[in-house]
Design a protein around this motif. Structure first.
Motif, PDB file in Angstrom:
ATOM      1  N   THR A 172       2.242   5.398   5.208  1.00  0.00           N
ATOM      2  CA  THR A 172       1.226   4.342   5.210  1.00  0.00           C
ATOM      3  C   THR A 172       1.535   3.407   6.372  1.00  0.00           C
ATOM      4  O   THR A 172       2.548   2.697   6.351  1.00  0.00           O
ATOM      5  CB  THR A 172       1.248   3.544   3.896  1.00  0.00           C
ATOM      6  OG1 THR A 172       1.094   4.449   2.795  1.00  0.00           O
ATOM      7  CG2 THR A 172       0.118   2.525   3.861  1.00  0.00           C
ATOM      8  N   THR A 232       4.467   9.696   1.074  1.00  0.00           N
ATOM      9  CA  THR A 232       3.154   9.611   1.703  1.00  0.00           C
ATOM     10  C   THR A 232       3.172   8.451   2.692  1.00  0.00           C
ATOM     11  O   THR A 232       3.378   7.303   2.296  1.00  0.00           O
ATOM     12  CB  THR A 232       2.056   9.378   0.657  1.00  0.00           C
ATOM     13  OG1 THR A 232       2.075  10.473  -0.273  1.00  0.00           O
ATOM     14  CG2 THR A 232       0.684   9.296   1.308  1.00  0.00           C
ATOM     15  N   LEU A 283       0.831  -1.198   0.000  1.00  0.00           N
ATOM     16  CA  LEU A 283       0.000   0.000   0.000  1.00  0.00           C
ATOM     17  C   LEU A 283       0.871   1.255   0.000  1.00  0.00           C
ATOM     18  O   LEU A 283       0.556   2.241  -0.688  1.00  0.00           O
ATOM     19  CB  LEU A 283      -0.928  -0.010   1.214  1.00  0.00           C
ATOM     20  CG  LEU A 283      -1.961   1.127   1.298  1.00  0.00           C
ATOM     21  CD1 LEU A 283      -2.841   1.165   0.059  1.00  0.00           C
ATOM     22  CD2 LEU A 283      -2.817   0.962   2.560  1.00  0.00           C
ATOM     23  N   GLN A 294       1.984   1.780  -3.519  1.00  0.00           N
ATOM     24  CA  GLN A 294       0.898   2.277  -4.357  1.00  0.00           C
ATOM     25  C   GLN A 294       0.649   3.762  -4.115  1.00  0.00           C
ATOM     26  O   GLN A 294       0.246   4.477  -5.034  1.00  0.00           O
ATOM     27  CB  GLN A 294      -0.368   1.462  -4.086  1.00  0.00           C
ATOM     28  CG  GLN A 294      -0.272   0.033  -4.603  1.00  0.00           C
ATOM     29  CD  GLN A 294      -1.444  -0.833  -4.166  1.00  0.00           C
ATOM     30  OE1 GLN A 294      -2.116  -0.560  -3.173  1.00  0.00           O
ATOM     31  NE2 GLN A 294      -1.690  -1.901  -4.917  1.00  0.00           N
ATOM     32  N   ARG A 295       0.892   4.218  -2.903  1.00  0.00           N
ATOM     33  CA  ARG A 295       0.701   5.639  -2.585  1.00  0.00           C
ATOM     34  C   ARG A 295       1.905   6.496  -2.952  1.00  0.00           C
ATOM     35  O   ARG A 295       1.827   7.725  -2.895  1.00  0.00           O
ATOM     36  CB  ARG A 295       0.377   5.798  -1.098  1.00  0.00           C
ATOM     37  CG  ARG A 295      -1.003   5.265  -0.741  1.00  0.00           C
ATOM     38  CD  ARG A 295      -1.289   5.387   0.740  1.00  0.00           C
ATOM     39  NE  ARG A 295      -2.662   4.968   1.046  1.00  0.00           N
ATOM     40  CZ  ARG A 295      -3.153   4.825   2.271  1.00  0.00           C
ATOM     41  NH1 ARG A 295      -2.383   5.070   3.323  1.00  0.00           N
ATOM     42  NH2 ARG A 295      -4.399   4.445   2.453  1.00  0.00           N
ATOM     43  N   ASN A 296       3.006   5.848  -3.308  1.00  0.00           N
ATOM     44  CA  ASN A 296       4.233   6.558  -3.690  1.00  0.00           C
ATOM     45  C   ASN A 296       4.769   5.993  -5.013  1.00  0.00           C
ATOM     46  O   ASN A 296       5.898   5.483  -5.073  1.00  0.00           O
ATOM     47  CB  ASN A 296       5.274   6.437  -2.577  1.00  0.00           C
ATOM     48  CG  ASN A 296       4.848   7.120  -1.297  1.00  0.00           C
ATOM     49  OD1 ASN A 296       5.021   8.317  -1.142  1.00  0.00           O
ATOM     50  ND2 ASN A 296       4.275   6.359  -0.373  1.00  0.00           N
TER      51      ASN A 296
END
Length: 266
Positions: free
Chosen positions: A157, A155, A53, A56-58
């Motif tokens: 997580t 970001t 995750l 996926q956010r970075n």
């Protein structure tokens, strides 16, 4: 070791077998031209979902191109004869956020709970830059690309957070504009630059002292151009301090059977 064949013209499989046997050591830049190379991050399964995750956010820093099943050392979609634990010429072993060893294989350390993540590498867009006649100073000098920890936050997580790592290539302003156009076509392998010029604005105090890789010459008519880098997970691992992890040594990549052209967008 001097090899009796052209490294640049090797297939991805031949390059992996050469790494596995010890015939290829050190930096993999310029080996198996046209084949995708990848950064490596290996974590225990209890951290894998969170890291996925986080990636996926970075996506600029951590564009994932392959994930293993827990305990598996193979990722068939990246190559059939591929062994994550032996086919990279340099590994780092981490314990509690610290590098405790650098090795040329990690088969004896592999566990049933380990999940391997392969992350896209800038070597893919470098091939396109070279084809267009843009200079790659670290290749000209025969050293590893310089990489720096920045003040740009990823970001966060869950337990994963930390600074973005960038790689740097010196270019004239006109070349930098062309590099933006070329590398924008490769979003799966870091894409366009994240910063141009002024390293101090992204927390880099001394451009001549990279955190990873080697320093390169910057001409009087050139500016430093910075791309998000797949070494970012290593700065995050240092911040998160998991009990155990394995990564590639900077500059030493997993060479796959995938083609760079597969990751280009028109």
């Amino acid at each position: 070791m001097t090899l009796p064949f052209d490294r640049a013209r090797m297939s991805g499989e031949a390059a992996r077998l050469a790494c596995r046997s010890g015939a290829i050591t050190g930096c993999t830049a310029g080996i198996a031209d046209g084949f995708v190379q990848g950064n490596l991050a290996v974590l225990p399964a209890d951290l894998a979902a969170e890291f996925l995750l986080f990636a996926q956010r970075n996506p600029k820093s951590c564009p994932i191109i392959g994930v293993s099943a827990p305990g598996e050392r193979r990722i068939p979609e990246l190559g059939l004869d591929l062994d994550i634990a032996t086919d990279i010429p340099g590994y780092r072993v981490w314990r509690d956020g610290e590098v405790v060893a650098e090795r040329d294989e990690v088969a004896d350390l592999w566990r049933d709970d380990l999940v391997a993540f392969v992350i896209g590498c800038s070597y893919s867009f470098e091939a396109a830059m070279a084809e267009d006649g843009l200079p790659l100073r670290h290749v000209e000098m025969g050293v590893r690309v310089p990489m720096y920890r920045t003040s740009i936050p990823c970001t966060p997580t869950g337990r994963f957070a930390g600074p973005m790592v960038v790689s740097m290539r010196p270019l004239t302003p006109a070349q930098a504009i062309r590099a933006v156009q070329i590398t924008s076509r490769f979003p799966a392998v870091h894409g366009a630059p994240v910063h141009l010029g002024r390293p101090d604005l992204i927390g880099i105090a001394d451009i001549a002292a990279p955190d990873y890789g080697d320093p390169v010459t910057i001409g009087a008519d050139e500016i430093p151009v910075f791309w998000a880098c797949g070494v970012t997970p290593q700065s995050v691992i240092a911040a998160v301090r998991p009990a155990f992890a394995i990564t590639h040594a900077p500059g030493c990549m997993l060479i796959t059977d995938r083609r760079n052209s597969e990751y280009a967008v028109l």
